[in-house]
Scaffold this motif. Structure first.
Motif, short mmCIF file in Angstrom:
data_model
loop_
_atom_site.label_atom_id
_atom_site.label_comp_id
_atom_site.label_asym_id
_atom_site.label_seq_id
_atom_site.Cartn_x
_atom_site.Cartn_y
_atom_site.Cartn_z
N UNK A 144 0.52 3.86 -6.68
CA UNK A 144 1.40 4.50 -7.68
C UNK A 144 2.42 5.42 -7.01
N UNK A 145 1.97 6.17 -6.00
CA UNK A 145 2.89 7.09 -5.31
C UNK A 145 3.97 6.33 -4.56
N UNK A 146 3.58 5.26 -3.86
CA UNK A 146 4.57 4.50 -3.10
C UNK A 146 5.60 3.85 -4.01
N UNK A 147 5.14 3.30 -5.14
CA UNK A 147 6.08 2.69 -6.08
C UNK A 147 7.05 3.74 -6.64
N UNK A 148 6.51 4.91 -6.95
CA UNK A 148 7.35 5.98 -7.49
C UNK A 148 8.39 6.42 -6.46
N UNK A 149 8.00 6.57 -5.18
CA UNK A 149 8.93 7.01 -4.15
C UNK A 149 9.96 5.92 -3.86
N UNK A 150 9.54 4.66 -3.88
CA UNK A 150 10.46 3.57 -3.56
C UNK A 150 11.60 3.48 -4.57
N UNK A 151 11.37 3.92 -5.80
CA UNK A 151 12.42 3.90 -6.82
C UNK A 151 13.55 4.88 -6.49
N UNK A 152 13.31 5.78 -5.54
CA UNK A 152 14.34 6.76 -5.14
C UNK A 152 15.15 6.25 -3.95
N UNK A 153 14.81 5.05 -3.48
CA UNK A 153 15.50 4.47 -2.33
C UNK A 153 16.57 3.50 -2.83
N UNK A 154 17.42 3.06 -1.91
CA UNK A 154 18.37 2.00 -2.28
C UNK A 154 17.65 0.75 -2.76
N UNK A 155 18.28 0.01 -3.64
CA UNK A 155 17.63 -1.11 -4.31
C UNK A 155 17.30 -2.28 -3.39
N UNK A 156 17.88 -2.29 -2.19
CA UNK A 156 17.61 -3.41 -1.29
C UNK A 156 16.39 -3.18 -0.40
N UNK A 157 15.80 -2.02 -0.47
CA UNK A 157 14.67 -1.68 0.39
C UNK A 157 13.34 -1.92 -0.34
N UNK A 158 12.40 -2.48 0.39
CA UNK A 158 11.07 -2.72 -0.18
C UNK A 158 10.07 -1.74 0.45
N UNK A 159 8.92 -1.64 -0.17
CA UNK A 159 7.84 -0.79 0.34
C UNK A 159 6.60 -1.66 0.52
N UNK A 160 5.94 -1.47 1.65
CA UNK A 160 4.71 -2.23 1.95
C UNK A 160 3.53 -1.28 1.96
N UNK A 161 2.46 -1.71 1.32
CA UNK A 161 1.22 -0.91 1.32
C UNK A 161 0.06 -1.78 1.77
N UNK A 162 -0.90 -1.14 2.43
CA UNK A 162 -2.09 -1.86 2.89
C UNK A 162 -3.16 -1.82 1.80
N UNK A 163 -3.81 -2.95 1.58
CA UNK A 163 -4.88 -3.05 0.57
C UNK A 163 -6.13 -3.57 1.29
N UNK A 164 -7.24 -2.87 1.09
CA UNK A 164 -8.49 -3.26 1.76
C UNK A 164 -9.22 -4.33 0.97
#
Length: 784
Positions: free
Chosen positions: A598-618
């Motif tokens: 949730x935090x990563x998705x929220x922060x990524x919305x403050x970035x330029x629209x062409x940038x993605x965010x990657x998260x690790x899932x166990x």
């Protein structure tokens, strides 16, 4: 049915001579006399007051006809005799079973005769020619005495006759001397009739008492049988004589013993129960115990003994008590029995189930603890050593989840068989539960021998298995502790061996680890860390850092990987490599992972629209059936488009959760979310993962990056193969850990799509990421 107390038929009358004590000694004379004396028990006071009252009546009657001095003298004698007779019997409980009946019988006769002599005197106190009135008065008084005596002592005809005969004869003579011969005949006839009736009353009394005893005996036997049938499901009654030989063998007992009742009659009970062992004398211990108790004439109840019936072993439950007659003489044993073979077999099965593992047949935790306790006791007494080896299978969960529990159970059975085949008489192996096993070395001269045994176990258990046409590979991790130096009790040694096993698995598995004292400090550190970790989210101690990912060709920024950081007031800054495995083990990874998402998705919305965010899932997160809904919720609340989210997983998720993880990942791909396969080539690489799941990116581990930059042929070949594979499948590649210009140039030359590493940027907090997107004038303003 014959009486169980005496061989005399209760319907037979006792002869008059025996009843009067005039014939030959009766074979059960003591018992007969006790039956005769029993009615007198507790009537001493009645006899005393009767004698006193009759003496006073007689004295009052004689006063008008006899001189007062003579009356007073006789009265004194009568009262003294009554008191003396009372005291003579006061200390003798008449009719008690352990009192000598004949002696008491003779004493009663003597006192009756003495009393008769005393009561013959009043007829002659007027002289040798008494008056008719006086003789009649005395006869009436003594007749009342006779009738009263006949009622009290009706079971003792000798006592009655010894009183009635002399007194009646004296009364008859006195009446003749008084000139009333007709009345003398009446007195004699009355005495004879009373004597005759006393004899008949005594015979009826004995007959009644014996019938009562037989009835009581039968009632007692029936009650015993009914009680035992109800309480112990007894099947038959058995009885022995004083020599412990069977008597009165019932058809049920004969059938149970598989022999004829006549053949069993008179046979020793132990012989009937032991079968062929009677000849050798090699009896089971419980049969010996029963024989000893019977020899000591002791009661026993619910005694389980093994018996041999027709050459086959059975189990009987026996209860018995010694039989005694009224005189306390031992007559033998009477008891009940039942066949409890089925119950015994069931009990043994239950006991085995309580001590052995049903699946593998190996001793369970309880049995292993007992074996370890014996090993420790022996080691301490002999000043030697023992060892406990704890074994945990590697990659077993993957087998269980992918192929099902039945295959997993069969695999465990094969593992148990291999372990059992390695054991000798100085070792005990067992199953603790799940995929955990243990081995107790009762004699371990040194730690080297324990370690050598552990290595042999790993080598043996790591060989391939074939289960239902499946070839399976599992490894084993072993931790061991030496007793008593590493623990003098079962609990301590088990805990320390478990710490060593945890250390072994922490090293990656398939290795041996010995217990060392520092493991306690590590365990305590782990405990404290887990305790702090449980409240870290509520205290807001987590923070996300973001590391740039750039295009390899021109270094253009195309996204960030979110990396969690934890700063605790007590522990300080804790690296992810330390707390992430702990979060997974303690089931805390799900809430932490949701916060990261949730935090990563929220922060990524403050970035330029062409940038993605990657998260690790166990793998643990992917086993949660609600994970997909959590991802959808995070995207919806933040407003982040699904194509800007990339989820990174490792190959271990497919091993740990079978097809469930693949299905969940397919759902995420269906939402438009990108999927990245992390650390490809470092674990259990399989092209099947790439075929089954549509990954967007394959990540190349830093170890290959470093090796390729140094000219390692193997690393270069692996990177080229991964790049070629990704290109053919329409995937991109991301090389991790690039820190130098040489490494970056090498990766570009090898055709990697994206690069991530310190060369382009270290992980940074969210605020620093935002500064990358501000115009220069905004940065200058912020600096001012």
């Amino acid at each position: 049915m014959k009486s169980l107390l005496t061989d005399q038929n209760p319907a037979d009358d006792v002869s008059v001579r025996t009843l009067l004590g005039l014939g030959a000694s009766h074979r059960d004379i003591a018992h007969l006399r006790q039956l005769q004396l029993a009615p007198l028990r507790g009537r001493g006071s009645l006899r005393l007051w009767m004698g006193v009252a009759m003496a006073l009546v007689a004295a009052f009657t004689m006063v008008p006809h006899v001189r007062s001095v003579i009356v007073a003298g006789w009265l004194t004698c009568a009262l003294s005799f009554s008191l003396w007779s009372y005291r003579s019997f006061a200390t003798r409980p008449l009719g008690e079973a352990r009192i000598a009946g004949p002696a008491e019988f003779a004493l009663c006769n003597r006192h009756a005769f003495y009393s008769a002599l005393l009561w013959t005197v009043p007829f002659w106190l007027q002289g040798l020619s008494p008056g008719t009135d006086h003789a009649l008065a005395m006869w009436a008084t003594t007749l009342l005495m006779m009738l009263t005596l006949a009622m009290i002592a009706h079971s003792l005809p000798t006592v009655c006759i010894l009183y009635i005969a002399p007194v009646s004869l004296s009364a008859a003579v006195a009446l003749v001397r008084a000139g009333a011969p007709q009345l003398a005949v009446v007195a004699v006839a009355a005495g004879l009739l009373l004597s005759f009736f006393c004899i008949r009353f005594a015979q009826n009394h004995i007959r009644f008492r014996r019938a009562e005893e037989v009835l009581h005996e039968k009632s007692e036997t029936v009650s015993l049988l009914l009680r035992e049938f109800e309480e112990t499901s007894a099947d038959w009654l058995w009885q022995t004589d004083s020599n412990r030989r069977l008597v009165h063998v019932s058809p049920r007992l004969a059938y149970a013993l598989g022999a004829a009742a006549d053949a069993l009659e008179g046979q020793p009970l132990v012989q009937a129960l032991s079968g062929d062992a009677w000849e050798t004398g090699n009896f089971p211990r419980s049969l010996h115990d029963m024989a000893e108790r019977m020899k000591r004439r002791e009661s026993f109840s619910n005694l389980i003994v093994p018996v041999t019936i027709g050459g086959k072993p059975r189990w009987w439950e026996l209860s018995a008590s010694p039989r005694l007659d009224e005189a306390g003489k031992f007559l033998g044993f009477r008891g009940v029995g039942s066949d409890v073979t089925e119950q015994r077999v069931s009990a043994e099965q239950i006991a085995k189930m309580a001590r052995f593992d049903n699946l593998t047949g190996l001793p369970n935790r309880l049995s292993l603890n007992e074996a370890l306790a014996r090993a420790l006791d022996q080691a301490q007494s002999a000043r030697s050593r023992c060892a406990l080896l704890m074994i945990d299978l590697d990659r077993f969960k993957a087998v269980n989840d992918t192929l099902g529990h039945p295959i997993g159970d069969k695999l465990l059975a094969q593992v148990a068989a291999r372990l059992k085949g390695m054991m000798d008489r100085s070792m005990t192996c067992g199953r603790l539960g799940g995929d955990e096993f243990a081995v107790v070395l009762h004699q371990a001269p040194s730690a080297d021998e324990a370690e050598e045994m552990a290595r042999r176990i790993i080598a043996t258990l790591s060989r391939p298995y074939v289960v239902d046409n499946h070839q399976l590979f599992v490894g084993a991790s072993v931790g061991y502790a030496i007793g008593p130096q590493d623990g003098a009790t079962v609990e301590t040694l088990t805990r320390n061996a478990d710490l060593a096993l945890y250390k072994s698995k922490d090293k990656g598995g398939n290795v041996v680890a010995a217990y060392v004292a520092s493991l306690h400090a590590q365990a305590e550190e782990r405990r404290v860390m887990e305790q702090e970790l449980r409240g870290a989210l509520d205290r807001g101690e987590f923070e996300l850092y973001y590391q740039p990912v750039v295009t390899a060709e021109d270094g253009t920024l195309n996204g960030f990987e979110a990396l969690i950081r934890w700063t605790n007031q007590k522990l300080g800054s804790v690296p992810p490599g330390r707390f992430i495995p702990l979060a997974e083990d303690s089931r805390l990874i799900a809430p932490i992972g949701e916060w990261v998402l949730r935090t990563a998705c929220h922060e990524a919305m403050r970035w330029p629209a062409n940038l993605k965010v990657a998260i690790n899932v166990s793998a643990e997160q992917l086993t949660d059936p609600n994970f997909a809904s959590v991802v959808v919720s995070a995207l919806a609340q933040s407003g982040l488009p699904p194509h800007r989210l990339e989820i990174e997983v490792t190959e271990s998720v497919f091993l740990r959760d079978g097809g469930g993880a693949a299905q969940l990942l397919d759902q995420l791909i269906g939402l438009g979310i990108r999927l990245s396969l992390d650390d490809f080539g470092t674990g259990y690489s399989s092209l099947g993962y790439l075929r089954k799941t549509q990954f967007s990116t394959i990540k190349v581990d830093r170890s290959f990056v470093v090796g390729a930059a140094k000219g390692s042929i193997e690393s270069i070949a692996i990177i080229r193969a991964v790049v070629a594979l990704a290109d053919s499948l329409g995937m991109s590649t991301t090389a991790e850990g690039a820190e130098t210009e040489i490494e970056v140039d090498t990766l570009r030359a090898l055709g990697c799509s994206n690069i991530q590493g310190y060369y382009y940027g270290r992980p940074m907090p969210a605020t620093d990421v935002l500064t990358l997107f501000r115009p220069p004038e905004n940065l200058a303003t912020a600096a001012a």
